[in-house]
Design a protein around this motif. Structure first.
Motif, PDB file in Angstrom:
ATOM      1  N   UNK A  75      84.730   0.281  60.405  1.00  0.00           N
ATOM      2  CA  UNK A  75      85.389   1.578  60.534  1.00  0.00           C
ATOM      3  C   UNK A  75      86.033   1.637  61.913  1.00  0.00           C
ATOM      4  N   UNK A  76      86.945   2.591  62.088  1.00  0.00           N
ATOM      5  CA  UNK A  76      87.675   2.719  63.352  1.00  0.00           C
ATOM      6  C   UNK A  76      87.360   4.059  64.008  1.00  0.00           C
ATOM      7  N   UNK A  77      87.009   4.084  65.292  1.00  0.00           N
ATOM      8  CA  UNK A  77      86.690   5.353  65.960  1.00  0.00           C
ATOM      9  C   UNK A  77      87.943   6.185  66.219  1.00  0.00           C
ATOM     10  N   UNK A  78      87.728   7.474  66.378  1.00  0.00           N
ATOM     11  CA  UNK A  78      88.819   8.374  66.772  1.00  0.00           C
ATOM     12  C   UNK A  78      89.052   8.319  68.279  1.00  0.00           C
ATOM     13  N   UNK A  79      88.033   7.930  69.005  1.00  0.00           N
ATOM     14  CA  UNK A  79      88.145   7.829  70.452  1.00  0.00           C
ATOM     15  C   UNK A  79      87.001   7.009  71.003  1.00  0.00           C
ATOM     16  N   UNK A  80      87.166   6.529  72.224  1.00  0.00           N
ATOM     17  CA  UNK A  80      86.144   5.719  72.848  1.00  0.00           C
ATOM     18  C   UNK A  80      86.463   4.237  72.736  1.00  0.00           C
ATOM     19  N   UNK A  81      85.530   3.420  73.163  1.00  0.00           N
ATOM     20  CA  UNK A  81      85.759   1.978  73.249  1.00  0.00           C
ATOM     21  C   UNK A  81      84.511   1.201  72.845  1.00  0.00           C
ATOM     22  N   UNK A  82      84.716   0.104  72.117  1.00  0.00           N
ATOM     23  CA  UNK A  82      83.628  -0.799  71.730  1.00  0.00           C
ATOM     24  C   UNK A  82      83.990  -2.194  72.199  1.00  0.00           C
ATOM     25  N   UNK A  83      83.118  -2.788  72.997  1.00  0.00           N
ATOM     26  CA  UNK A  83      83.302  -4.159  73.447  1.00  0.00           C
ATOM     27  C   UNK A  83      82.185  -5.007  72.864  1.00  0.00           C
ATOM     28  N   UNK A  84      82.549  -6.053  72.141  1.00  0.00           N
ATOM     29  CA  UNK A  84      81.582  -6.947  71.511  1.00  0.00           C
ATOM     30  C   UNK A  84      81.769  -8.356  72.046  1.00  0.00           C
ATOM     31  N   UNK A  85      80.749  -8.852  72.732  1.00  0.00           N
ATOM     32  CA  UNK A  85      80.783 -10.212  73.272  1.00  0.00           C
ATOM     33  C   UNK A  85      82.031 -10.435  74.131  1.00  0.00           C
ATOM     34  N   UNK A  86      82.382  -9.409  74.930  1.00  0.00           N
ATOM     35  CA  UNK A  86      83.510  -9.510  75.831  1.00  0.00           C
ATOM     36  C   UNK A  86      84.853  -9.177  75.226  1.00  0.00           C
ATOM     37  N   UNK A  87      84.894  -8.789  73.966  1.00  0.00           N
ATOM     38  CA  UNK A  87      86.153  -8.484  73.283  1.00  0.00           C
ATOM     39  C   UNK A  87      86.241  -7.005  72.936  1.00  0.00           C
TER      40      UNK A  87
END
Length: 243
Positions: A75-87
């Motif tokens: 799914x895609x957030x409406x706002x904010x940031x997700x970093x997974x393993x540096x990406x």
């Protein structure tokens, strides 16, 4: 992480990986609009260190599954940031997200999600077939994983011939097939009795440490939370406790 999809390089590298496998910053997600809008997440921030099992705790509707779906790229957030393993996941196209889920994340669900007509060994081998891993290498990996979860003697049995706990063990082995960096588990013991649930959760914790994998697990079962390295409590789309 490099190129995730063949011929594509849409990955946004945010620098060398730090001590955290997952970093979530001010995550927001709303479903619907107007008076009927459901604010599933209201500014959630947390980190998941490498090699740890972090549990998300909360009642139904608290936002646990939404967090898992967002971190897993479902799914895609409406706002904010997700970093997974540096990406940064925001920089990935659909092909790259698909490759990320296939190669870097292992999913374990409450309903097991096994293919009924396949044996335990064949179910575990499905992710390896999708990556066109050679048969000899695939069989060796499947054998190792079934041994890891204590099911070597049940390799040729189909899901209907296995207990609920055994089926979830197969699901955990399948989630590990592609050597993922992260395991995402949504109520993995929800369909199991208390004793079997504890056994499966204990196995998941042992796998995290032995395979050097990171895990993010949603559960509302208080007996299972003691096995986590860290517990985040969600309430009404916000983290209210980090212990």
């Amino acid at each position: 992480m490099g190129e995730l999809a063949s011929g594509r390089s849409a990955v946004v590298d945010v620098g060398a990986p730090t001590g955290d496998m997952v970093v979530v910053e001010d995550l927001r997600r709303t479903y619907g609009s107007g008076e009927t809008a459901v604010h599933a997440l209201r500014g959630v921030s947390f980190n998941v260190p490498r090699g740890e099992l972090v549990a998300l705790r909360g009642r139904s509707g608290s936002g646990k599954t939404t967090v898992l779906n967002l971190v897993g790229g479902l799914d895609t957030p409406d706002g904010g940031r997700i970093t997974l393993d540096g990406t940064d996941l925001a920089g990935l196209g659909e092909d790259d997200l698909l490759a990320l889920r296939r190669d870097r994340i292992g999913f374990v669900f409450q309903s097991f999600g096994l293919i009924p007509i396949l044996t335990a060994a064949e179910n575990v081998g499905v992710p390896l077939r999708l990556r066109k891993v050679p048969a000899r290498e695939r069989e060796a990996r499947v054998g190792l994983l079934l041994s890891l979860v204590g099911l070597s003697d049940h390799a040729d049995q189909r899901p209907g011939e296995l207990s609920g706990g055994q089926q979830q063990r197969v699901a955990i082995a399948r989630a590990l097939a592609n050597n993922p960096a992260l395991i995402i588990a949504d109520e993995p013991t929800g369909q199991l009795d208390a004793d079997t649930g504890l056994t499966v959760m204990d196995l998941l914790r042992a796998v995290v440490h032995s395979e050097s994998v990171t895990a993010l697990v949603a559960t509302h079962d208080t007996q299972l939370l003691a096995l986590a390295d860290r517990v985040l409590e969600l309430r009404d789309g916000r983290i209210v406790e980090d212990s």
